[in-house]
Motif scaffolding. Structure first.
Motif, mmCIF file in Angstrom:
data_model
loop_
_atom_site.group_PDB
_atom_site.id
_atom_site.type_symbol
_atom_site.label_atom_id
_atom_site.label_comp_id
_atom_site.label_asym_id
_atom_site.label_seq_id
_atom_site.Cartn_x
_atom_site.Cartn_y
_atom_site.Cartn_z
ATOM 1 N N PRO A 109 45.248 -28.806 -28.818
ATOM 2 C CA PRO A 109 45.522 -27.714 -29.729
ATOM 3 C C PRO A 109 46.697 -26.818 -29.408
ATOM 4 C CG PRO A 109 43.766 -27.137 -28.206
ATOM 5 C CD PRO A 109 44.123 -28.683 -27.709
ATOM 6 N N GLU A 110 47.020 -25.846 -30.080
ATOM 7 C CA GLU A 110 47.989 -25.064 -29.768
ATOM 8 C C GLU A 110 48.059 -24.114 -28.363
ATOM 9 O OE1 GLU A 110 50.319 -20.829 -31.583
ATOM 10 O OE2 GLU A 110 48.385 -21.458 -32.366
ATOM 11 N N GLY A 111 48.825 -24.201 -27.626
ATOM 12 C CA GLY A 111 48.769 -23.546 -26.295
ATOM 13 C C GLY A 111 48.225 -24.506 -25.258
ATOM 14 N N GLY A 112 47.785 -25.816 -25.720
ATOM 15 C CA GLY A 112 47.231 -26.633 -24.740
ATOM 16 C C GLY A 112 48.290 -27.520 -23.792
ATOM 17 N N VAL A 130 49.273 -40.319 -33.037
ATOM 18 C CA VAL A 130 48.451 -40.473 -34.200
ATOM 19 C C VAL A 130 48.830 -39.101 -34.982
ATOM 20 C CG1 VAL A 130 46.304 -40.300 -35.129
ATOM 21 C CG2 VAL A 130 46.748 -41.545 -32.807
ATOM 22 N N ALA A 131 49.071 -37.886 -34.594
ATOM 23 C CA ALA A 131 49.521 -36.681 -35.069
ATOM 24 C C ALA A 131 50.606 -36.052 -34.374
ATOM 25 C CB ALA A 131 48.231 -35.903 -35.566
ATOM 26 N N MET A 132 51.779 -35.775 -34.634
ATOM 27 C CA MET A 132 52.786 -35.145 -33.698
ATOM 28 C C MET A 132 53.516 -34.077 -34.664
ATOM 29 S SD MET A 132 53.123 -36.166 -30.655
ATOM 30 C CE MET A 132 54.986 -35.896 -30.217
ATOM 31 N N PRO A 133 52.921 -32.962 -34.907
ATOM 32 C CA PRO A 133 53.658 -31.736 -35.524
ATOM 33 C C PRO A 133 54.962 -31.570 -35.099
ATOM 34 C CG PRO A 133 51.304 -31.014 -34.916
ATOM 35 C CD PRO A 133 51.792 -32.259 -34.256
ATOM 36 N N GLU A 134 55.865 -31.008 -36.157
ATOM 37 C CA GLU A 134 57.446 -31.119 -35.923
ATOM 38 C C GLU A 134 57.625 -30.276 -34.654
ATOM 39 O OE1 GLU A 134 61.394 -29.481 -38.256
ATOM 40 O OE2 GLU A 134 59.200 -29.860 -39.240
ATOM 41 N N ASP A 135 56.915 -29.268 -34.663
ATOM 42 C CA ASP A 135 57.246 -28.346 -33.249
ATOM 43 C C ASP A 135 56.314 -28.632 -32.098
ATOM 44 O OD1 ASP A 135 55.340 -27.424 -34.869
ATOM 45 O OD2 ASP A 135 56.046 -25.116 -34.719
ATOM 46 N N THR A 136 55.736 -29.525 -32.093
ATOM 47 C CA THR A 136 54.817 -29.882 -30.742
ATOM 48 C C THR A 136 55.672 -30.330 -29.651
ATOM 49 O OG1 THR A 136 52.696 -30.849 -30.295
ATOM 50 C CG2 THR A 136 54.392 -32.235 -31.222
ATOM 51 N N SER A 137 55.078 -30.451 -28.619
ATOM 52 C CA SER A 137 55.810 -31.024 -27.325
ATOM 53 C C SER A 137 55.960 -32.235 -27.095
ATOM 54 C CB SER A 137 55.137 -30.322 -26.156
ATOM 55 O OG SER A 137 53.642 -30.850 -26.102
ATOM 56 N N ALA A 138 57.076 -32.693 -26.372
ATOM 57 C CA ALA A 138 57.391 -34.074 -26.069
ATOM 58 C C ALA A 138 56.562 -34.504 -24.744
ATOM 59 C CB ALA A 138 58.941 -34.153 -25.905
ATOM 60 N N ILE A 139 56.739 -35.794 -24.427
ATOM 61 C CA ILE A 139 56.072 -36.158 -23.399
ATOM 62 C C ILE A 139 57.547 -35.919 -22.046
ATOM 63 C CG2 ILE A 139 56.575 -38.600 -23.723
ATOM 64 C CD1 ILE A 139 54.056 -39.016 -22.056
ATOM 65 N N LYS A 140 57.205 -35.735 -20.868
ATOM 66 C CA LYS A 140 57.935 -35.257 -20.043
ATOM 67 C C LYS A 140 57.762 -36.229 -18.802
ATOM 68 C CE LYS A 140 59.364 -31.471 -16.675
ATOM 69 N NZ LYS A 140 58.908 -30.109 -16.435
ATOM 70 N N PRO A 188 54.179 -30.725 -21.932
ATOM 71 C CA PRO A 188 54.103 -29.233 -21.804
ATOM 72 C C PRO A 188 53.431 -28.807 -22.756
ATOM 73 C CG PRO A 188 56.318 -30.290 -21.663
ATOM 74 C CD PRO A 188 55.567 -31.298 -22.108
ATOM 75 N N MET A 189 53.278 -27.396 -22.828
ATOM 76 C CA MET A 189 52.329 -26.511 -24.028
ATOM 77 C C MET A 189 52.743 -27.040 -25.234
ATOM 78 S SD MET A 189 51.915 -22.375 -23.945
ATOM 79 C CE MET A 189 51.195 -22.481 -22.407
ATOM 80 N N ASN A 190 51.766 -27.260 -26.078
ATOM 81 C CA ASN A 190 51.884 -27.302 -27.560
ATOM 82 C C ASN A 190 52.034 -26.277 -28.248
ATOM 83 O OD1 ASN A 190 51.885 -28.290 -30.128
ATOM 84 N ND2 ASN A 190 49.802 -28.460 -30.077
ATOM 85 N N MET A 191 53.334 -26.041 -28.581
ATOM 86 C CA MET A 191 53.538 -24.597 -29.308
ATOM 87 C C MET A 191 53.287 -24.555 -30.852
ATOM 88 S SD MET A 191 54.597 -22.925 -26.806
ATOM 89 C CE MET A 191 55.476 -21.550 -27.445
ATOM 90 N N SER A 192 52.888 -25.495 -31.236
ATOM 91 C CA SER A 192 52.630 -26.023 -32.875
ATOM 92 C C SER A 192 51.273 -25.316 -32.955
ATOM 93 C CB SER A 192 52.617 -27.273 -33.282
ATOM 94 O OG SER A 192 52.214 -27.488 -34.552
#
Length: 207
Positions: A109-112, A130-140, A188-192
């Protein structure tokens, strides 16, 4: 004449899930993940007890392909992707194949965040998205040599990707990423405001 070669290259496999194996309906997969998360009380309890953000089935459900036909189809596709990656890596597997060891759902979720980690005792690990919102985090991904660079200076901002200490990859829905299991990575943190949903897995050899 001088020559500079690249040694001990770290490979990252990226492809559309649909390139190999049975077709997977992304909407059906997303609905299945959300339905499982809602019904998995043991998984919910584990996440709460361990302060795990969102939901994961990692500690609760070990038989997703047996319970749900879409996960059985998903594994059939992943088997083919993993076999292709193993061939690229020039693995000598003898008379044994790499086999699925475990597969689990992640809902962030947001902040996770998913903190930096690797996958011991496995050969190849990966995730399909499965679901990647536009402003979600990438994998590092982290350069595995980083702990040994005790006195090395940092890299310039314009360093090529192959020389960076960290590389961020933002896959699309329906893609699969594969890497060798010793490669350290994090989310990293999901900002979406929307949830980031993925299915991760490990493949082992010798069983």
């Amino acid at each position: 004449m001088s020559e500079i070669a690249s040694l001990f290259v770290t490979r990252l496999y990226r492809a559309a899930l649909s390139e190999r194996g049975p077709a997977i309906d992304p909407n059906e997969l997303a609905a299945s993940c959300n339905s499982i998360a809602e019904d998995d009380e043991a998984g919910q309890d584990w996440c709460e007890e361990n302060d795990f953000p969102g939901y994961t089935s990692y500690a609760s459900l070990t038989d997703l392909p047996w319970r749900f036909s879409i996960f059985k189809d998903l594994v059939a596709a992943l088997d083919k992707h993993v076999a292709a990656f193993a061939s690229d890596l020039a693995f000598d597997l003898g008379d044994k194949k790499l086999k699925l060891e475990d597969i689990w759902i992640n809902i962030l979720p947001e902040g996770g965040i998913h903190t930096s980690h690797l996958h011991p005792h496995s050969v190849i690990s990966g995730t399909t998205y499965v679901a990647m919102p536009e402003d979600t985090s990438a994998i590092k991904f982290e350069d595995p040599r980083l702990p040994m660079m005790m006195a090395a200076p940092g890299r310039r901002k314009d360093a090529p990707e192959s020389l960076r200490n960290f590389v961020y990859v933002k896959p699309q829905v329906g893609e699969v990423l594969l890497w060798e299991s010793w490669l350290r990575h994090e989310v990293p943190m999901n900002m979406s405001e929307d949830e980031r949903v993925s299915v991760s897995f490990n493949y082992a050899w010798g069983s």
